[in-house]
Design a protein around this motif. Sequence first.
Motif, PDB file in Angstrom:
ATOM      1  N   ILE A  43       0.859  -1.175   0.000  1.00 25.23           N
ATOM      2  CA  ILE A  43       0.000   0.000   0.000  1.00 25.23           C
ATOM      3  C   ILE A  43       0.897   1.227   0.000  1.00 25.23           C
ATOM      4  O   ILE A  43       1.799   1.344   0.817  1.00 25.23           O
ATOM      5  CB  ILE A  43      -0.913   0.004   1.242  1.00 25.23           C
ATOM      6  CG1 ILE A  43      -1.808  -1.224   1.211  1.00 25.23           C
ATOM      7  CG2 ILE A  43      -1.722   1.284   1.312  1.00 25.23           C
ATOM      8  CD1 ILE A  43      -2.611  -1.416   2.468  1.00 25.23           C
ATOM      9  N   ARG A  44       0.667   2.129  -0.923  1.00 20.58           N
ATOM     10  CA  ARG A  44       1.493   3.323  -1.025  1.00 20.58           C
ATOM     11  C   ARG A  44       0.644   4.548  -0.715  1.00 20.58           C
ATOM     12  O   ARG A  44      -0.440   4.722  -1.246  1.00 20.58           O
ATOM     13  CB  ARG A  44       2.087   3.449  -2.424  1.00 20.58           C
ATOM     14  CG  ARG A  44       3.047   2.334  -2.721  1.00 20.58           C
ATOM     15  CD  ARG A  44       3.681   2.489  -4.058  1.00 20.58           C
ATOM     16  NE  ARG A  44       4.578   1.366  -4.304  1.00 20.58           N
ATOM     17  CZ  ARG A  44       5.050   1.052  -5.476  1.00 20.58           C
ATOM     18  NH1 ARG A  44       4.723   1.750  -6.530  1.00 20.58           N
ATOM     19  NH2 ARG A  44       5.864   0.022  -5.612  1.00 20.58           N
ATOM     20  N   VAL A  45       1.171   5.394   0.144  1.00 18.95           N
ATOM     21  CA  VAL A  45       0.498   6.631   0.520  1.00 18.95           C
ATOM     22  C   VAL A  45       1.403   7.781   0.112  1.00 18.95           C
ATOM     23  O   VAL A  45       2.580   7.798   0.445  1.00 18.95           O
ATOM     24  CB  VAL A  45       0.239   6.673   2.042  1.00 18.95           C
ATOM     25  CG1 VAL A  45      -0.418   7.976   2.433  1.00 18.95           C
ATOM     26  CG2 VAL A  45      -0.602   5.490   2.467  1.00 18.95           C
ATOM     27  N   ILE A  46       0.838   8.738  -0.623  1.00 18.31           N
ATOM     28  CA  ILE A  46       1.620   9.895  -1.056  1.00 18.31           C
ATOM     29  C   ILE A  46       1.414  11.001  -0.042  1.00 18.31           C
ATOM     30  O   ILE A  46       0.301  11.490   0.156  1.00 18.31           O
ATOM     31  CB  ILE A  46       1.191  10.346  -2.464  1.00 18.31           C
ATOM     32  CG1 ILE A  46       1.414   9.207  -3.454  1.00 18.31           C
ATOM     33  CG2 ILE A  46       1.942  11.600  -2.868  1.00 18.31           C
ATOM     34  CD1 ILE A  46       0.884   9.488  -4.831  1.00 18.31           C
ATOM     35  N   LEU A  47       2.500  11.400   0.604  1.00 19.76           N
ATOM     36  CA  LEU A  47       2.447  12.467   1.592  1.00 19.76           C
ATOM     37  C   LEU A  47       3.079  13.727   1.007  1.00 19.76           C
ATOM     38  O   LEU A  47       3.965  13.641   0.164  1.00 19.76           O
ATOM     39  CB  LEU A  47       3.224  12.044   2.851  1.00 19.76           C
ATOM     40  CG  LEU A  47       2.693  10.807   3.564  1.00 19.76           C
ATOM     41  CD1 LEU A  47       3.634  10.410   4.685  1.00 19.76           C
ATOM     42  CD2 LEU A  47       1.310  11.066   4.105  1.00 19.76           C
TER      43      LEU A  47
END
Length: 65
Positions: A43-47
Amino acid sequence: MLDLRLVTTSLAMLLALVSVALAEPPKDKAPTVVQTTTDARPIRVILPAPWEPTKGQAESVQSSK
Protein backbone atom coordinates in the motif's frame (compact mmCIF):
# COMPACT_ATOMS: atom_id res chain seq x y z
CA MET A 1 36.12 -26.91 41.17
CA LEU A 2 35.12 -23.94 39.03
CA ASP A 3 36.57 -25.58 35.94
CA LEU A 4 34.48 -28.72 36.51
CA ARG A 5 31.26 -26.66 36.82
CA LEU A 6 32.15 -24.69 33.71
CA VAL A 7 32.82 -27.81 31.66
CA THR A 8 29.62 -29.48 32.91
CA THR A 9 27.51 -26.40 32.12
CA SER A 10 29.08 -26.00 28.69
CA LEU A 11 28.52 -29.67 27.88
CA ALA A 12 24.89 -29.48 29.01
CA MET A 13 24.28 -26.38 26.88
CA LEU A 14 25.94 -27.99 23.87
CA LEU A 15 23.81 -31.12 24.28
CA ALA A 16 20.63 -29.04 24.60
CA LEU A 17 21.42 -26.98 21.52
CA VAL A 18 22.24 -30.04 19.42
CA SER A 19 19.06 -31.83 20.50
CA VAL A 20 16.94 -28.79 19.58
CA ALA A 21 18.69 -28.48 16.22
CA LEU A 22 18.13 -32.14 15.40
CA ALA A 23 14.50 -32.22 16.51
CA GLU A 24 11.96 -32.85 13.76
CA PRO A 25 9.48 -30.09 12.94
CA PRO A 26 5.87 -30.69 14.02
CA LYS A 27 3.84 -32.73 11.55
CA ASP A 28 0.50 -30.97 12.18
CA LYS A 29 1.79 -27.70 10.77
CA ALA A 30 -0.80 -25.39 9.24
CA PRO A 31 -0.61 -25.04 5.44
CA THR A 32 0.91 -21.84 4.14
CA VAL A 33 -1.47 -19.28 2.69
CA VAL A 34 -0.82 -18.48 -0.96
CA GLN A 35 -0.99 -14.76 -1.67
CA THR A 36 -2.32 -13.46 -4.94
CA THR A 37 -0.66 -10.52 -6.68
CA THR A 38 -3.27 -8.09 -5.33
CA ASP A 39 -2.71 -9.27 -1.76
CA ALA A 40 1.07 -9.06 -2.07
CA ARG A 41 1.03 -5.53 -3.50
CA PRO A 42 2.20 -2.92 -0.95
CA ILE A 43 0.00 0.00 0.00
CA ARG A 44 1.49 3.32 -1.03
CA VAL A 45 0.50 6.63 0.52
CA ILE A 46 1.62 9.89 -1.06
CA LEU A 47 2.45 12.47 1.59
CA PRO A 48 3.23 16.12 0.95
CA ALA A 49 6.87 17.15 1.09
CA PRO A 50 7.83 18.83 4.38
CA TRP A 51 8.92 22.00 2.57
CA GLU A 52 5.59 22.38 0.75
CA PRO A 53 2.93 24.26 2.73
CA THR A 54 -0.41 22.59 3.23
CA LYS A 55 -3.54 24.14 1.71
CA GLY A 56 -4.43 25.95 4.92
CA GLN A 57 -0.94 27.39 5.29
CA ALA A 58 -0.77 28.44 1.62
CA GLU A 59 -4.06 30.35 1.89
CA SER A 60 -2.96 32.17 5.04
CA VAL A 61 0.38 33.13 3.45
CA GLN A 62 -1.35 34.50 0.32
CA SER A 63 -3.91 36.46 2.33
CA SER A 64 -1.24 38.08 4.52
CA LYS A 65 0.68 39.44 1.49
